[in-house]
Structure formats: structure tokens, C-alpha cells
Design an enzyme around this catalytic site. Structure first.
Site, PDB file in Angstrom:
ATOM      1  N   HIS A 263      49.601  34.026  41.927  1.00 49.81           N
ATOM      2  CA  HIS A 263      48.461  34.933  41.777  1.00 49.81           C
ATOM      3  C   HIS A 263      48.824  36.346  42.282  1.00 49.81           C
ATOM      4  CE1 HIS A 263      44.048  35.792  41.687  1.00 49.81           C
ATOM      5  NE2 HIS A 263      44.379  36.645  42.649  1.00 49.81           N
ATOM      6  N   GLU A 264      49.324  36.397  43.502  1.00 47.42           N
ATOM      7  CA  GLU A 264      49.640  37.718  44.083  1.00 47.42           C
ATOM      8  C   GLU A 264      50.815  38.370  43.361  1.00 47.42           C
ATOM      9  OE1 GLU A 264      47.435  38.909  45.859  1.00 47.42           O
ATOM     10  OE2 GLU A 264      46.386  37.083  46.493  1.00 47.42           O
ATOM     11  N   HIS A 267      49.469  40.230  40.436  1.00 51.20           N
ATOM     12  CA  HIS A 267      49.041  41.572  40.873  1.00 51.20           C
ATOM     13  C   HIS A 267      50.272  42.457  41.107  1.00 51.20           C
ATOM     14  CE1 HIS A 267      44.761  40.890  41.366  1.00 51.20           C
ATOM     15  NE2 HIS A 267      44.923  39.888  42.220  1.00 51.20           N
ATOM     16  N   GLU A 293      42.876  41.791  38.088  1.00 48.08           N
ATOM     17  CA  GLU A 293      42.662  40.350  38.226  1.00 48.08           C
ATOM     18  C   GLU A 293      43.144  39.593  36.979  1.00 48.08           C
ATOM     19  OE1 GLU A 293      41.753  39.284  41.105  1.00 48.08           O
ATOM     20  OE2 GLU A 293      41.134  37.200  40.794  1.00 48.08           O
TER      21      GLU A 293
END
Lengths: 493, 493
Positions: A263-264, A267, A293
Site C-alpha cells: 500500500h505505502e 503511494h 489512494e
């Protein structure tokens, strides 16, 4: 020097200050000794004061006025920078100083009150603070948008430029019935799979190695970034060549840190894909939370929970974690696709997540419109929760007190989470129309996919508004169909 | 606002900027991704420009003039701050901008040339750069000290305010014959002990645990500091409550990182002992390199290599490192007191270290006086080395090219190392005159010793010149006798 060049020059000085402050902020979250906190707050206050003074200076305002008048000679990108500067300049200068200070003071107290109220599961401890925040927020939107605008639009604009409450409301209306059905089916199907099926001992050092291999393999550049450990994971783009992620570890469950890193890293790859040459300009900065997101969700869910991904990585996981050898890939996939109704948004899975967001959006909007009184919020929350999930939170801590956002005055933030999910599915679908990307993704080779995202999303920075970016990349502004299709295939397929 | 308060206010803004820059500097040395370097240089350039502009501003200069005129009403500490500000203000404003820029450019090239020259062991590659540095240094001292002053005094003053070349020369003349004798005896005695006697496998994670236990036990406050890993160990005091050490690890030899940590923790406890309330003022800053180094040397050598210390810690080391169980304490002590002649200063032990410094001081001073020509430096180095150590460096890389200092333009820095050794012995001797300290040190309890150093050294910051600080703490300015006594007892006892 042209007015536009003058703006660039001030923006570049602001970027030096802000990136410095962000580095101190990262340090504060990761390794700063406890006793350094007091002075660190002074440093950050000093830097943000300097940055704010430059951005709201008469010099910047005048240059902006002049550049707007001369803008016919500017490129599309330069015009976009002017548009963004104007939006932010107005947001920073239209509010009376008294209101800014009051908001800061009220939210500072509200954060403490929220922590206590949540601990005591007692909404009445938080309500007076939230009422003040709502009143000041109303005042804020009057200044920023004029009294005729819908207040919620003004709030949305801070997180997703150009987004409208009416459009988002329509998206949620389209999503809601199908999401409910999908979620119910996914939850029922998952009941045969114990939540702790894979729980065992996964040493942190080995998790770190595995996470790093995976983050590198999908394209996160460790020569321009790093991963650290914090209680609350985040990603921060500090400067050109410097994007830092954090994660947290559960020794019983390696997938917790892994999906966090995916997820990170999503980003992070967005930040790494912004144009270094435009650093400090809107055209070199992320355009919205809903697009940011989308990148994290795309890599976490569409890539990271896919069959093809684990076809490649499951053997490696088994070789690193001996305790995983007693499970097969099919079982593993069932566990990482497990869905369950829960009271807490941050713990929700892919199948149920957007229902949590729908609830918040609806209540927030009603609060701002005045059609819901604050005193009725807990009851309204529970009723809505019952209708969406078929269960009622046992107390306010697991109900309307669970999220920090309102205590910080961040009203209008929640929709970004679902916009992110919708954009992720839509971008991923669009990318897969390319035969090379589609074929390489089947082999868990993501270089062509990342290259597509670089070209269609990252490199544009804020040069296009989110809706225009989505249109240019996928042919349409944000729609619900691709996300629903993805969820159907994953949970009903 | 009084002129003095105005100075404090500017100094406090400078401290915010400098401490921020130091934090970025620490980050650059520890964890910053490689690709972040270019922008980091811009951030640091911006911050140092802002800081320099404030310190050399007309506003600061005028306030300083006024405060000096009004100084009769000021306290001793306030007068000391004025004295230090004046010294630094003059150093920062008396040099023509052209000279500052030229110096910066010349040393930037010189550092590269030095790296190449050392690799090639060819002094001629570095000589033209060093000649430029010497010429510019001469010009610098003319501006700062006037032509009648001894140039070397002006250089010394940057690192050790108030120090005089003639006094240091006298110290070295007093040291040299006795040091030579001592070193020879220590080296001879050590020949029976192989250098690698303790070499084995000491896992880094266990070394880290041991180092942390020891650093904590001597008084380094981890709530106000931390230890990281770097190729070149250092200590940096970033802000109140924030002092950071680094070390490096040798898996074959745990004493390498341990004595490194003791050394850096000595620096760190000095920084932690400065008055937080005076942060940003000279009275809240370390007074000199020679005092700073006294703190690191005191904890590394006087405490960390003592019998009492290892009487307590050797059993713990054996319990953490099973491979150490085959050695007894007496053997261990012989190894950590081992002395040997070596060509390289940074690898030198306690018994031979100051001979290396004596050589550099003597040659530097002759170069500045013009009595030694640069072309003759390698030969002079080798001759002096032969006379001190009874051996001649095989090439310039192990001779006059070994240290980075001259390439950075840091001439006059070396004596601080020996001043540190002398001050360490003298302060330690003075502290042990206190019966409680003397008794507790025998039990490896260092709280009373640290309390004494806090009161007699740390808390004074720069309120007294180094010589006055030594007089107040020990009854005499820096002497040679205590260091010689310590070496005699350790190596001949």
C-alpha cells in the site's frame, strides 16, 4: 523577470522550507528521542511560519494577479500551475486570522477530548468540541465558497480539487446496493476460513527482507527511498530522490506488514514518479487524495492480492517462512481474500471497506447541511450501520467515535478513500487494455504497468484536475463499474 | 528591548535554523537515500545562507556594539556571551567575501585531489592544492589577527579559544621525551600479546545490546539520544533533548564498536549536560575541541579501559559473548592495553597517539612560519616520524597524506587531540580527589563522576575560556603531568 518566473522562484524557496520541515516531521515519527519533542515543535512552528509568510505575501499575490493577466503566452502546464496557486492562495488568504487561530485552538483541544471520549466510549465528552468544529467549518466555507455554494463542496475541494458532493453522492448511490450484496456474499463465503489460519511465528527480520524484495520487484526505488517502522504506517515524499515509507510488524502474521508495504509503496511510487524538475511546483506535486489512494490501492489490492502475484511469490514466501510450508497456494489465496463485517473502518477488508465510507460521507454531508443535529449523530450512525452491515456497534467507541478525522477538523476527507478504490479499479482496467501490460502482469512482471502509470498519472502531477486526469487516462471521469466488476470477480467469481 | 535581549533573540532564531540544518546533516550521514543528495545540498545551502545572513547582519553588529557599551550592567555569563559573539562575529565579518569563496572553492577541489593523491601515494598530486590552501590561510590570518600576530595563534583560536602556539609548543616539548620513552616501553611489553587474540565471532545485534547497556550505565540518556551506524563514527548535539551518536561494527572484535561508543558517549554526555535553557547562546554551547575531546577520552580511556570497569563488565561480556569465555580478565586487560607503533594516527593506541599529534603540530607551525617549504614536507614528515617512532613510512599515503584535515583547510586542528588527552587526565585526577567519586569509581558506579563533570565542565558551556575552565575545575590550566602519570601507571605500572 516575468511574473510567472517570480512565482516559480518564491515556490522554490517555499519548497526548500517545506521539504526541510517534512524531513523533521519524518524524523519525529521514526527515531527522534522523546525529550526532543518540545524543541522540535518550535522548529516546525518556525519553518511553517516562514513558509506561510512567503506564500501569502503581497509579493506572491501581486505576481499571481499579474501572471494571470499575462497568461495567454503561457503553456498548458504553466496555466495549470497558476490555477493551483490561485486555489491554494485563496484558501490561505481568504480566512480571517482570528478564524485560523480559533480553528487551531479548538482542534487542539478536540484531539485530546476525542482520545478521552473514545476511551470512555462517551460521545457527550466529544460533542461540544465537534459542535465548535462544525460551526467554525461552516464559517470557513462561507468565507471560501460564498454562502450560496454547498459547504461540503468547499470542503471536498481541499482534498480532491473539483470534486462535488452531488457527484459523490451519486457514486455512492450507485455503489451502495451492489456493494451490500457483494459484501454479504463475500462474508458468507469466508466463514469457512478461520481468520488466524496462517498465524504462526514470522521473524521480523525475515519479513523485512521479503517486503523489501517485493517492493523492489514492483518498482519502488530504494536508491531514492527507504522503509522504517512506526506504529501508524505512512508514506512521505520528502524531496526529489527521497520518498520514505513506514510499516508495522505482527510476528504472527507476515501479511500484515506486507500489504502495508504494498500500500505505502503504491503511494511511494507515485511520489517517485513525479517530475523532479517540477519539484515545488503544482505540476510536480500529487494532485489529490483520491488519486494518491488509487495508487496505493492498485498495488495493494489489484496487484498484491492477485493470483498471478502469488503464483510467483508464494514459493519464495514458503522458502523464507518454513511455517508457511504446511499451507498451499489455494488456501493462502482464500485467507488473503477473506471478508468479514467489522465495526472498525481501518480494519475493514476490500469487500466491506466502502460501506464504512458511504456511512461517513452521508452523515458528514447531513451535518453540514443542517439536516442532522449533532446530538442525533450516535443514533443516526448506529441506524445506518445496522442498515448497511446488519449489526449495531456495541458502543460509541466502535461507532461514531472511532476515527480521528473529525477531531482534526478534517471534514470532507473520507470520500477520498472510496474515490481511491474506484480510481484504482478504473486505472488498472484501462492499463490492462494494453496487451503487453496484460501479458506481463500475468507473469508478475510489473515494469510495463508502472511505466503506464508513470505516463498516465504520475508525471502529470497537478497539471490536470483529478477528473480530467481520469478522463485522459481511462476515457471517463471516476465511475463505479470497474470497482464493482473487480469485487464481483474477486468475491463472487 | 535591550541590545543584549536583541542579540539573544537573533541567536535564538539562528539556533532554530542551525539545529534544523544539523538534523538534515545527521540524516544525510545515517539513512538518507543516495539519490536525495543533490537536493539535500540545496536545502543545507539555503539554511546556512539564512543563518549566516542573520549572524552577520547590520542589526546583529549594531546590537553587539551597543551591548558592549552597556555591558557593565550585565552578569558574568552575559558578558561571556558577548565575548564569544564578538569573537565569532569578527571571524565571520572580517574576511572579504572573495576570500571566503576562493577558500571554499580551493578546498572543494583539494578534497578530491587529496583522495586521489592518497590512493596513488603521490604527494605531488596534492601539493599544488595544499600550497593554495596555505597561501589563503596566511591571507585569512592576516585579516583576522593582523600581520604582527603569529598566524598559528589565529588558527588555533578557531578550535580552542585563547590557545597560543607558544604554550602548546611548550606542552609538547615537555611531553615528547617522556612520551617517547613510555611508548617504547609499552610497545615492547605488548609484543607478547597477539593483536588478534580475542578475534572471534561477535554478532552485531549482541554488540549493540552490550554497548547500549554500558552507555546507559555510565549516564548517556537514551530518552534524549540514540546510537546509529555509520562508516565514520561521530556525535552530534542536535537540540535540547536530542544528542545522537554513531559507531561502526567489526564482527570479529566487539571492543572496536564498544570503545567507539564510550568515546562518542563521552562527547554525548557533554552535549547532554549543556544547559537546555541556554541553547543557542554561547553559554549553552561546548567551549572548545580540546574540552570536548577531554570528555570523550575520559570515558573511553580513563573509565572504559580501567580495571574497575571491566571487573564489573567482563562477566557480562562473557555471558553475552560465549566466545569470550575462553579468556580471563587479566588477558583481556592486556589486550585492551596493547600498544604498538603504527603509521596511521587514527589507528594509534593511547600510548603512541600523542606522538602522531606532536609531529603534525610541529610541521604545521613550521609551514605557517615559512621555515618549512611545502616541497620538503614529505621528507620532513618521514625524518620526524623516524625520530619519534624509529621507523619510516613506506609511502606518502602512510605518511603526510594520511589525514583529511589539511585538504579541508583545517590547519590548527590537530593540537586539540592532545589537549583533549591532557585535559581528560587532569579533570579525571581532580575529580578523584573527591572521596565519594573515588570510592564509587572503584565500584564502576559513575553517577558521582558524571555529576562532578556536569558541575565543573558541562554546565559552563562557553561561559569561561578553556584555560579558565580548567583552572576553575582543577586549579591549573592544561598541564602534562597528569596525562604522563596516567600513561606511566597504565603502561609501566
Amino acid at each position: 523577470m516575468s511574473a510567472y518566473s517570480q512565482l516559480c522562484s518564491i515556490a522554490s524557496e517555499i519548497a526548500l522550507i517545506d521539504s526541510t520541515a517534512n524531513t523533521l516531521g519524518w524524523d519525529q515519527e521514526t527515531g527522534m528521542p522523546a525529550k526532543a519533542l518540545e524543541y522540535r515543535a518550535k522548529q516546525l512552528g518556525y519553518l511553517s511560519g516562514k513558509s506561510h509568510a512567503l506564500f501569502t505575501s503581497a509579493e506572491f499575490g501581486q505576481a499571481l494577479d499579474t501572471a494571470e493577466k499575462e497568461s495567454t503566452s503561457l503553456s498548458t502546464k504553466e496555466k495549470a500551475n497558476l490555477r493551483e496557486w490561485r486555489r491554494r492562495y485563496d484558501r490561505n488568504t481568504k480566512l480571517p486570522q482570528r478564524l485560523i487561530e480559533e480553528f487551531s485552538e479548538v482542534t487542539s483541544h478536540a484531539k485530546h477530548a476525542w482520545v478521552e471520549a473514545r476511551q470512555a466510549a462517551d460521545f457527550s465528552l466529544f460533542a461540544p468540541h465537534l459542535q465548535k468544529i462544525l460551526d467554525l467549518t461552516q464559517e470557513k466555507t462561507d468565507h471560501l465558497g460564498g454562502k450560496q455554494a454547498e459547504a461540503y463542496d468547499v470542503l471536498l475541494d481541499e482534498f480532491d480539487p473539483g470534486a462535488k458532493a452531488a457527484d459523490i453522492s451519486q457514486l455512492f448511490e450507485g455503489l451502495r446496493p451492489q456493494l451490500s450484496t457483494l459484501a454479504r456474499a463475500a462474508v458468507e463465503r469466508s466463514q469457512a476460513i478461520p481468520a488466524d489460519l496462517l498465524h504462526d511465528h514470522y521473524p521480523i527480520a525475515v519479513q523485512q527482507q521479503f517486503n523489501r524484495e517485493i517492493a523492489e520487484s514492483i518498482g519502488f526505488d530504494f536508491a531514492a527511498g527507504r522503509i522504517d517502522t512506526t506504529a501508524h504506517p505512512f508514506c512521505t515524499g520528502l524531496a526529489p530522490g527521497d520518498v520514505r515509507l513506514t510499516t508495522r510488524y505482527d510476528e504472527r502474521d507476515f501479511t500484515s506488514s506486507l500489504f502495508g508495504v504494498l500500500h505505502e509503496a503504491g503511494h511511494g511510487m507515485y511520489e517517485q514518479g513525479l517530475l523532479d524538475a517540477d519539484f515545488g511546483l503544482p505540476s510536480g506535486a500529487a494532485v489529490s487524495l483520491g488519486i494518491h489512494e488509487s495508487q496505493s490501492r492498485l498495488w495493494e489490492n489489484h496487484v498484491g492480492r492477485s493470483e498471478a502475484f502469488w503464483h510467483k511469490w508464494f514459493p519464495r514466501a514458503q522458502s523464507l517462512f518454513p511455517s508457511l510450508r504446511k499451507h498451499d497456494l489455494a488456501t493462502f489465496m482464500k485467507v488473503i481474500h477473506r471478508a468479514e463485517y467489522s465495526f472498525i473502518r481501518v480494519e475493514a477488508d476490500e469487500a466491506t471497506y466502502d460501506l464504512h465510507v458511504a456511512l461517513r460521507f452521508s452523515l458528514e454531508r447531513q451535518l453540514m447541511q443542517g439536516s442532522l443535529k449533532l446530538a442525533d449523530l450516535p443514533e443516526a450512525w448506529n441506524a445506518e450501520f445496522q442498515s448497511l452491515f446488519g449489526m449495531t456497534p456495541p458502543d460509541a467507541a466502535q461507532g461514531c467515535l472511532q476515527d480521528i478525522h473529525w477531531s482534526m477538523g478534517a471534514i470532507g476527507y473520507f470520500p477520498s478513500y472510496t474515490l481511491g478504490n474506484l480510481n484504482a479499479a478504473q486505472l488498472y482496467h484501462a492499463a490492462l487494455q494494453n496487451a503487453e501490460i496484460s501479458a506481463s502482469v500475468q507473469e508478475a512482471n510489473y515494469a510495463p504497468l508502472l511505466a503506464w502509470l508513470r505516463t498516465h498519472v504520475h508525471e502529470h502531477g497537478s497539471s490536470m484536475l483529478p477528473a480530467d486526469l481520469m478522463k485522459a487516462a481511462t476515457g471517463s471521469s471516476t465511475e463505479t463499474q470497474w470497482h464493482l466488476k473487480h469485487l464481483r470477480e474477486r468475491f463472487l467469481g
